[in-house]
Design a protein around this motif. Structure first.
Motif, PDB file in Angstrom:
ATOM      1  N   ALA A   1       3.617 -10.774 -19.723  1.00  0.00           N
ATOM      2  CA  ALA A   1       4.249 -12.084 -19.904  1.00  0.00           C
ATOM      3  C   ALA A   1       5.650 -11.927 -20.476  1.00  0.00           C
ATOM      4  CB  ALA A   1       3.390 -12.956 -20.814  1.00  0.00           C
ATOM      5  N   GLN A   2       5.821 -11.015 -21.435  1.00  0.00           N
ATOM      6  CA  GLN A   2       7.149 -10.754 -22.013  1.00  0.00           C
ATOM      7  C   GLN A   2       8.119 -10.242 -20.948  1.00  0.00           C
ATOM      8  OE1 GLN A   2       7.222 -12.502 -24.911  1.00  0.00           O
ATOM      9  NE2 GLN A   2       8.471 -10.842 -25.694  1.00  0.00           N
ATOM     10  N   GLU A   3       7.646  -9.366 -20.089  1.00  0.00           N
ATOM     11  CA  GLU A   3       8.488  -8.819 -19.020  1.00  0.00           C
ATOM     12  C   GLU A   3       8.914  -9.913 -18.045  1.00  0.00           C
ATOM     13  OE1 GLU A   3      10.620  -5.863 -17.075  1.00  0.00           O
ATOM     14  OE2 GLU A   3       9.592  -5.730 -18.997  1.00  0.00           O
ATOM     15  N   ILE A   4       7.990 -10.798 -17.720  1.00  0.00           N
ATOM     16  CA  ILE A   4       8.319 -11.917 -16.827  1.00  0.00           C
ATOM     17  C   ILE A   4       9.308 -12.856 -17.511  1.00  0.00           C
ATOM     18  CG2 ILE A   4       7.382 -13.946 -15.640  1.00  0.00           C
ATOM     19  CD1 ILE A   4       4.748 -12.268 -15.329  1.00  0.00           C
ATOM     20  N   ARG A   5       9.112 -13.106 -18.803  1.00  0.00           N
ATOM     21  CA  ARG A   5      10.035 -13.952 -19.568  1.00  0.00           C
ATOM     22  C   ARG A   5      11.439 -13.349 -19.574  1.00  0.00           C
ATOM     23  NH1 ARG A   5       7.188 -14.376 -23.976  1.00  0.00           N
ATOM     24  NH2 ARG A   5       6.203 -16.303 -23.323  1.00  0.00           N
ATOM     25  N   ALA A   6      11.537 -12.045 -19.786  1.00  0.00           N
ATOM     26  CA  ALA A   6      12.842 -11.366 -19.796  1.00  0.00           C
ATOM     27  C   ALA A   6      13.486 -11.421 -18.413  1.00  0.00           C
ATOM     28  CB  ALA A   6      12.675  -9.917 -20.241  1.00  0.00           C
TER      29      ALA A   6
ATOM     30  N   TRP B   1       3.032 -14.214  -6.448  1.00  0.00           N
ATOM     31  CA  TRP B   1       3.762 -15.147  -7.319  1.00  0.00           C
ATOM     32  C   TRP B   1       5.067 -14.521  -7.824  1.00  0.00           C
ATOM     33  CZ3 TRP B   1      -1.407 -16.081 -10.193  1.00  0.00           C
ATOM     34  CH2 TRP B   1      -2.158 -17.038  -9.505  1.00  0.00           C
ATOM     35  N   LEU B   2       4.985 -13.256  -8.222  1.00  0.00           N
ATOM     36  CA  LEU B   2       6.185 -12.591  -8.725  1.00  0.00           C
ATOM     37  C   LEU B   2       7.230 -12.423  -7.624  1.00  0.00           C
ATOM     38  CD1 LEU B   2       4.550  -9.934 -11.084  1.00  0.00           C
ATOM     39  CD2 LEU B   2       5.721 -12.063 -11.736  1.00  0.00           C
ATOM     40  N   ARG B   3       6.788 -12.171  -6.397  1.00  0.00           N
ATOM     41  CA  ARG B   3       7.732 -12.103  -5.280  1.00  0.00           C
ATOM     42  C   ARG B   3       8.392 -13.459  -5.062  1.00  0.00           C
ATOM     43  NH1 ARG B   3      10.725  -8.923  -4.086  1.00  0.00           N
ATOM     44  NH2 ARG B   3      10.816  -9.300  -1.884  1.00  0.00           N
ATOM     45  N   ARG B   4       7.628 -14.531  -5.209  1.00  0.00           N
ATOM     46  CA  ARG B   4       8.205 -15.876  -5.042  1.00  0.00           C
ATOM     47  C   ARG B   4       9.246 -16.165  -6.113  1.00  0.00           C
ATOM     48  NH1 ARG B   4       2.633 -17.423  -3.763  1.00  0.00           N
ATOM     49  NH2 ARG B   4       2.500 -17.326  -1.508  1.00  0.00           N
TER      50      ARG B   4
ATOM     51  N   HIS C   1       5.874  -2.356 -12.275  1.00  0.00           N
ATOM     52  CA  HIS C   1       5.844  -2.149 -13.725  1.00  0.00           C
ATOM     53  C   HIS C   1       5.013  -3.236 -14.408  1.00  0.00           C
ATOM     54  CE1 HIS C   1       7.068  -1.166 -17.761  1.00  0.00           C
ATOM     55  NE2 HIS C   1       7.587  -2.377 -17.917  1.00  0.00           N
ATOM     56  N   VAL C   2       5.230  -4.502 -14.033  1.00  0.00           N
ATOM     57  CA  VAL C   2       4.484  -5.618 -14.634  1.00  0.00           C
ATOM     58  C   VAL C   2       2.983  -5.438 -14.401  1.00  0.00           C
ATOM     59  CG1 VAL C   2       4.043  -8.109 -14.470  1.00  0.00           C
ATOM     60  CG2 VAL C   2       6.388  -7.266 -14.560  1.00  0.00           C
ATOM     61  N   CYS C   3       2.606  -4.978 -13.222  1.00  0.00           N
ATOM     62  CA  CYS C   3       1.183  -4.816 -12.891  1.00  0.00           C
ATOM     63  C   CYS C   3       0.510  -3.723 -13.715  1.00  0.00           C
ATOM     64  CB  CYS C   3       1.017  -4.537 -11.401  1.00  0.00           C
ATOM     65  SG  CYS C   3       1.335  -5.997 -10.380  1.00  0.00           S
ATOM     66  N   THR C   4       1.287  -2.840 -14.310  1.00  0.00           N
ATOM     67  CA  THR C   4       0.691  -1.782 -15.144  1.00  0.00           C
ATOM     68  C   THR C   4       0.491  -2.231 -16.586  1.00  0.00           C
ATOM     69  OG1 THR C   4       2.829  -0.826 -15.771  1.00  0.00           O
ATOM     70  CG2 THR C   4       1.790   0.018 -13.754  1.00  0.00           C
TER      71      THR C   4
ATOM     72  N   ASP D   1       0.842  -1.189   0.000  1.00  0.00           N
ATOM     73  CA  ASP D   1       0.000   0.000   0.000  1.00  0.00           C
ATOM     74  C   ASP D   1       0.886   1.251   0.000  1.00  0.00           C
ATOM     75  OD1 ASP D   1      -2.022   1.895   0.275  1.00  0.00           O
ATOM     76  OD2 ASP D   1      -2.301   1.501   2.414  1.00  0.00           O
ATOM     77  N   GLU D   2       1.907   1.278   0.846  1.00  0.00           N
ATOM     78  CA  GLU D   2       2.824   2.427   0.910  1.00  0.00           C
ATOM     79  C   GLU D   2       3.514   2.666  -0.429  1.00  0.00           C
ATOM     80  OE1 GLU D   2       5.656   2.112   4.106  1.00  0.00           O
ATOM     81  OE2 GLU D   2       4.086   1.555   5.530  1.00  0.00           O
ATOM     82  N   LEU D   3       3.838   1.597  -1.126  1.00  0.00           N
ATOM     83  CA  LEU D   3       4.533   1.694  -2.409  1.00  0.00           C
ATOM     84  C   LEU D   3       3.585   1.950  -3.577  1.00  0.00           C
ATOM     85  CD1 LEU D   3       7.066  -1.250  -1.983  1.00  0.00           C
ATOM     86  CD2 LEU D   3       7.513   1.196  -1.711  1.00  0.00           C
ATOM     87  N   GLY D   4       2.293   1.918  -3.320  1.00  0.00           N
ATOM     88  CA  GLY D   4       1.311   2.122  -4.387  1.00  0.00           C
ATOM     89  C   GLY D   4       1.159   0.903  -5.280  1.00  0.00           C
ATOM     90  N   LEU D   5       1.616  -0.233  -4.810  1.00  0.00           N
ATOM     91  CA  LEU D   5       1.555  -1.460  -5.599  1.00  0.00           C
ATOM     92  C   LEU D   5       0.194  -2.145  -5.476  1.00  0.00           C
ATOM     93  CD1 LEU D   5       3.180  -3.465  -7.334  1.00  0.00           C
ATOM     94  CD2 LEU D   5       3.983  -4.504  -5.228  1.00  0.00           C
ATOM     95  N   LEU D   6      -0.371  -2.131  -4.286  1.00  0.00           N
ATOM     96  CA  LEU D   6      -1.652  -2.772  -4.037  1.00  0.00           C
ATOM     97  C   LEU D   6      -2.382  -1.940  -2.977  1.00  0.00           C
ATOM     98  CD1 LEU D   6      -3.397  -5.243  -4.753  1.00  0.00           C
ATOM     99  CD2 LEU D   6      -2.265  -6.482  -2.922  1.00  0.00           C
TER     100      LEU D   6
END
Length: 161
Positions: A79-84, A56-59, A69-72, A24-29
């Motif tokens: 998917a491309q960003e996760i692959r990279a 999942w991404l944290r894991r 960035h991925v969430c935006t 929440d503090e980071l504006g992520l969720l």
């Protein structure tokens, strides 16, 4: 279904309340609403998909800045960003594995192994530097070729057949 308390949302998303406060503090969720009197965070059930993606991404070990960035992104670019990201993780892991193998062999007293198909390194090019303003002669010359090499002050100071 109404809004979920941070504890209920944490269980459903498999994120700790502490992590949810940080996100929440980071504006992520960001919570759907925060009670102005108590400060309690309340989340909408529709936020569970994003919360699970973050978990999942944290894991995977993805940094929070990159997760934001991925969430935006839309699904395809995300998917491309996760692959990279994962390709970089694999490259880093391979480099660390090679370094660990080298260190283990070195500390065990083993000589580094060279495959039977590998050729020894050879120098293909030579470089010549200027004498500059301080030196009377050039001391930085080096050359190696098939059957010859010379180096040191001036050209061809030491030759090896």
């Amino acid at each position: 279904m109404g809004l979920l308390t941070i504890g209920t949302f944490a269980k459903a998303s498999r994120l700790s309340p502490k992590a949810l406060r940080l996100y929440d503090e980071l504006g992520l969720l960001t919570p759907a609403c925060v009670d102005p009197v108590t400060g309690y965070r309340l989340y909408a059930p529709e936020q569970l998909d994003q919360a699970r993606l973050v978990a999942w991404l944290r894991r995977l070990g993805m940094p929070l800045v990159r997760i934001r960035h991925v969430c935006t992104l839309e699904a395809g670019p995300a998917a491309q960003e996760i692959r990279a990201f994962w390709a970089q993780v694999e490259a880093d892991t391979a480099a660390r594995r090679d370094l660990a193998t080298f260190l283990i062999d070195r500390l065990s007293g083993k000589e580094p192994a060279m495959s039977a198909t590998a050729k020894p390194l050879g120098i293909r090019y030579a470089a010549l530097s200027d004498t500059g303003l301080v030196r009377a002669s050039n001391q930085d010359i080096a050359y190696a070729g098939s059957g010859r090499c010379w180096y040191g002050p001036g050209p061809r100071s030491r030759c090896h057949p």
